[in-house]
Design a protein around this motif. Structure first.
Motif, PDB file in Angstrom:
ATOM      1  N   UNK A   1      37.543  28.397 -25.901  1.00 28.25           N
ATOM      2  CA  UNK A   1      36.709  27.431 -24.575  1.00 28.25           C
ATOM      3  C   UNK A   1      36.662  28.521 -23.365  1.00 28.25           C
ATOM      4  N   UNK A   2      36.118  29.215 -22.868  1.00 30.66           N
ATOM      5  CA  UNK A   2      36.804  29.740 -21.152  1.00 30.66           C
ATOM      6  C   UNK A   2      36.748  29.078 -20.184  1.00 30.66           C
ATOM      7  N   UNK A   3      37.959  28.862 -19.525  1.00 27.45           N
ATOM      8  CA  UNK A   3      38.155  28.054 -18.573  1.00 27.45           C
ATOM      9  C   UNK A   3      37.743  29.326 -17.315  1.00 27.45           C
ATOM     10  N   UNK A   4      36.997  29.417 -16.571  1.00 27.32           N
ATOM     11  CA  UNK A   4      35.920  30.236 -14.895  1.00 27.32           C
ATOM     12  C   UNK A   4      37.422  29.806 -14.056  1.00 27.32           C
ATOM     13  N   UNK A   5      37.015  30.701 -12.247  1.00 31.95           N
ATOM     14  CA  UNK A   5      37.879  30.566 -12.002  1.00 31.95           C
ATOM     15  C   UNK A   5      37.695  29.570 -10.585  1.00 31.95           C
ATOM     16  N   UNK A   6      38.539  28.811 -10.491  1.00 27.89           N
ATOM     17  CA  UNK A   6      38.928  27.938  -9.218  1.00 27.89           C
ATOM     18  C   UNK A   6      40.938  27.760  -9.096  1.00 27.89           C
ATOM     19  N   UNK A   7      41.005  26.864  -7.917  1.00 26.91           N
ATOM     20  CA  UNK A   7      42.218  26.634  -7.368  1.00 26.91           C
ATOM     21  C   UNK A   7      42.256  26.295  -8.742  1.00 26.91           C
ATOM     22  N   UNK A   8      43.941  26.411  -9.298  1.00 30.07           N
ATOM     23  CA  UNK A   8      44.490  25.848 -10.970  1.00 30.07           C
ATOM     24  C   UNK A   8      44.691  23.952 -10.867  1.00 30.07           C
ATOM     25  N   UNK A   9      44.623  23.604  -9.631  1.00 31.07           N
ATOM     26  CA  UNK A   9      44.977  21.926  -9.437  1.00 31.07           C
ATOM     27  C   UNK A   9      43.797  21.265  -9.615  1.00 31.07           C
ATOM     28  N   UNK A  10      42.556  22.333  -9.372  1.00 37.03           N
ATOM     29  CA  UNK A  10      41.437  21.228 -10.078  1.00 37.03           C
ATOM     30  C   UNK A  10      40.858  21.877 -11.620  1.00 37.03           C
ATOM     31  N   UNK A  11      41.706  22.820 -12.270  1.00 40.63           N
ATOM     32  CA  UNK A  11      41.432  23.015 -13.609  1.00 40.63           C
ATOM     33  C   UNK A  11      41.332  21.800 -14.497  1.00 40.63           C
ATOM     34  N   UNK A  12      40.612  21.949 -15.143  1.00 39.16           N
ATOM     35  CA  UNK A  12      40.538  20.338 -16.313  1.00 39.16           C
ATOM     36  C   UNK A  12      40.674  21.808 -17.573  1.00 39.16           C
ATOM     37  N   UNK A  13      41.837  22.167 -18.398  1.00 33.26           N
ATOM     38  CA  UNK A  13      42.445  23.428 -19.216  1.00 33.26           C
ATOM     39  C   UNK A  13      42.637  22.906 -20.789  1.00 33.26           C
ATOM     40  N   UNK A  14      41.456  21.191 -21.382  1.00 34.97           N
ATOM     41  CA  UNK A  14      40.947  21.511 -22.436  1.00 34.97           C
ATOM     42  C   UNK A  14      42.764  21.453 -23.339  1.00 34.97           C
ATOM     43  N   UNK A  15      42.792  21.095 -23.567  1.00 37.35           N
ATOM     44  CA  UNK A  15      44.269  21.164 -24.090  1.00 37.35           C
ATOM     45  C   UNK A  15      43.862  20.250 -25.704  1.00 37.35           C
ATOM     46  N   UNK A  16      44.686  20.891 -26.864  1.00 38.00           N
ATOM     47  CA  UNK A  16      44.119  20.671 -27.871  1.00 38.00           C
ATOM     48  C   UNK A  16      42.916  21.959 -28.622  1.00 38.00           C
ATOM     49  N   UNK A  17      42.735  22.840 -27.824  1.00 40.41           N
ATOM     50  CA  UNK A  17      41.695  23.512 -27.885  1.00 40.41           C
ATOM     51  C   UNK A  17      42.321  24.993 -27.382  1.00 40.41           C
ATOM     52  N   UNK A  18      41.651  25.948 -28.072  1.00 44.19           N
ATOM     53  CA  UNK A  18      41.898  27.110 -27.802  1.00 44.19           C
ATOM     54  C   UNK A  18      41.257  28.113 -26.307  1.00 44.19           C
ATOM     55  N   UNK A  19      41.595  28.444 -25.422  1.00 44.60           N
ATOM     56  CA  UNK A  19      41.336  28.465 -24.155  1.00 44.60           C
ATOM     57  C   UNK A  19      41.873  29.678 -23.621  1.00 44.60           C
ATOM     58  N   UNK A  20      40.977  30.783 -23.124  1.00 50.76           N
ATOM     59  CA  UNK A  20      41.345  31.595 -21.837  1.00 50.76           C
ATOM     60  C   UNK A  20      40.843  31.284 -20.239  1.00 50.76           C
ATOM     61  N   UNK A  21      41.799  31.503 -19.406  1.00 49.71           N
ATOM     62  CA  UNK A  21      41.791  31.315 -18.132  1.00 49.71           C
ATOM     63  C   UNK A  21      41.277  32.580 -17.681  1.00 49.71           C
ATOM     64  N   UNK A  22      39.971  32.716 -16.660  1.00 48.47           N
ATOM     65  CA  UNK A  22      39.611  33.521 -16.324  1.00 48.47           C
ATOM     66  C   UNK A  22      40.700  34.143 -14.872  1.00 48.47           C
ATOM     67  N   UNK A  23      40.611  32.905 -14.270  1.00 51.16           N
ATOM     68  CA  UNK A  23      42.191  32.928 -13.755  1.00 51.16           C
ATOM     69  C   UNK A  23      42.924  34.109 -13.594  1.00 51.16           C
ATOM     70  N   UNK A  24      43.441  33.846 -15.203  1.00 51.68           N
ATOM     71  CA  UNK A  24      44.599  35.396 -15.059  1.00 51.68           C
ATOM     72  C   UNK A  24      44.259  36.213 -16.044  1.00 51.68           C
TER      73      UNK A  24
END
Length: 292
Positions: free
Chosen positions: A225-248
């Motif tokens: 799951x690719x998590x897009x760009x937004x302030x980190x306090x607004x993000x849902x990080x999908x625990x239990x799934x493999x993710x890549x966070x575009x902020x970083x």
């Protein structure tokens, strides 16, 4: 090899698919003074190598069409794939004016659930299909009709977003969901046949307001799951799934070949769920390889 790129454009979305053919696809646009020249130069270079090019607009929100007038002037937009709508804005920017011009022009092809289009997903003796399929919207759905009316009255256009799938033969598949909101997804879930997914671009830039319901996630079983760009306090990080966070991660490239997806980022980025096959892609940092 087919390449999917997710641009790091701040709190917005912009993607391309460099098909392993003479097709080129852009999904959404978000250009600003700090990135326009670089991105447009890259897109023009790629587009000039192709015969068929299409722009797909998920929905008419500023962070998904910003700078589209620059894109048309520099790269060109011959085929504009868009959800048919009559959205209005209290503040009409140059980008929204251009969006409406394209939306209402002969360049527009109105995308709906299951629609066919040469050579998007309908091939012939001349050319194979590009593997793009539209899973939503259903123009007859009451929830979608209500969202259309809201957008026409100047409200949020998030819930008129299209759901777009890209399928590669013997390889990965990717899914985009625009800025659909959680409550709306819950309302339409039974009206979409969700496939198993390799790459899932989280709706609404990965915000909690666009959190994908667990029941949908179970159906799609995304590999990443690719998590897009937004302030980190607004993000849902999908625990239990493999993710890549575009902020970083910055810009993300998925180089797709038969049975494999090689992942590269513009910033140094590490995950523990990919294998190391020592790949390279220009100056990008190699993150790892997903074997399907």
């Amino acid at each position: 090899m087919s390449t999917i790129k997710s641009f790091s454009v701040g709190e917005g979305d912009m993607f391309y698919i460099d098909h392993n053919s003479d097709n080129f696809t852009l999904i959404d646009c978000c250009l600003g003074d700090e990135n326009a020249d670089t991105i447009l130069g890259e897109l023009k270079s790629l587009r000039d190598q192709k015969i068929i090019a299409r722009f797909i607009s998920t929905h008419p929100d500023d962070d998904h069409f910003r700078g589209i007038e620059l894109l048309e002037a520099k790269v060109g937009i011959e085929n504009f794939y868009v959800v048919k709508n009559a959205a209005t804005k209290e503040d009409e920017t140059d980008s929204f004016t251009k969006y409406c011009e394209l939306r209402d022009s002969e360049k527009a092809f109105y995308i709906t659930k299951g629609c066919k289009r040469k050579w998007m997903n309908d091939g012939d003796d001349e050319r194979k299909p590009s593997g793009i399929h539209i899973l939503w919207p259903d123009p007859n759905n009451k929830h979608f009709k209500a969202a259309l009316k809201d957008a026409e009255n100047g409200g949020s256009p998030n819930n008129i977003s299209a759901v777009i799938q890209y399928i590669l033969d013997d390889g990965a598949n990717a899914l985009w969901m625009g800025d659909l909101e959680t409550e709306f997804m819950e309302a339409i879930e039974e009206d979409i046949k969700f496939p198993k997914v390799t790459l899932l671009f989280a709706p609404h830039h990965g915000r909690e307001s666009g959190r994908i319901p667990d029941s949908m996630l179970k159906k799609m079983a995304p590999k990443i799951i690719i998590v897009g760009e937004a302030p980190s306090k607004h993000l849902h990080y999908y625990p239990g799934y493999n993710t890549i966070t575009q902020n970083t991660a910055g810009d993300i490239i998925f180089a797709c070949e038969s049975g494999k997806v090689h992942v590269f980022t513009s910033n140094e980025y590490e995950v523990d769920f990919l294998e190391n096959e020592s790949m390279t892609f220009g100056d990008y940092h190699y993150v790892g390889t997903l074997n399907l």
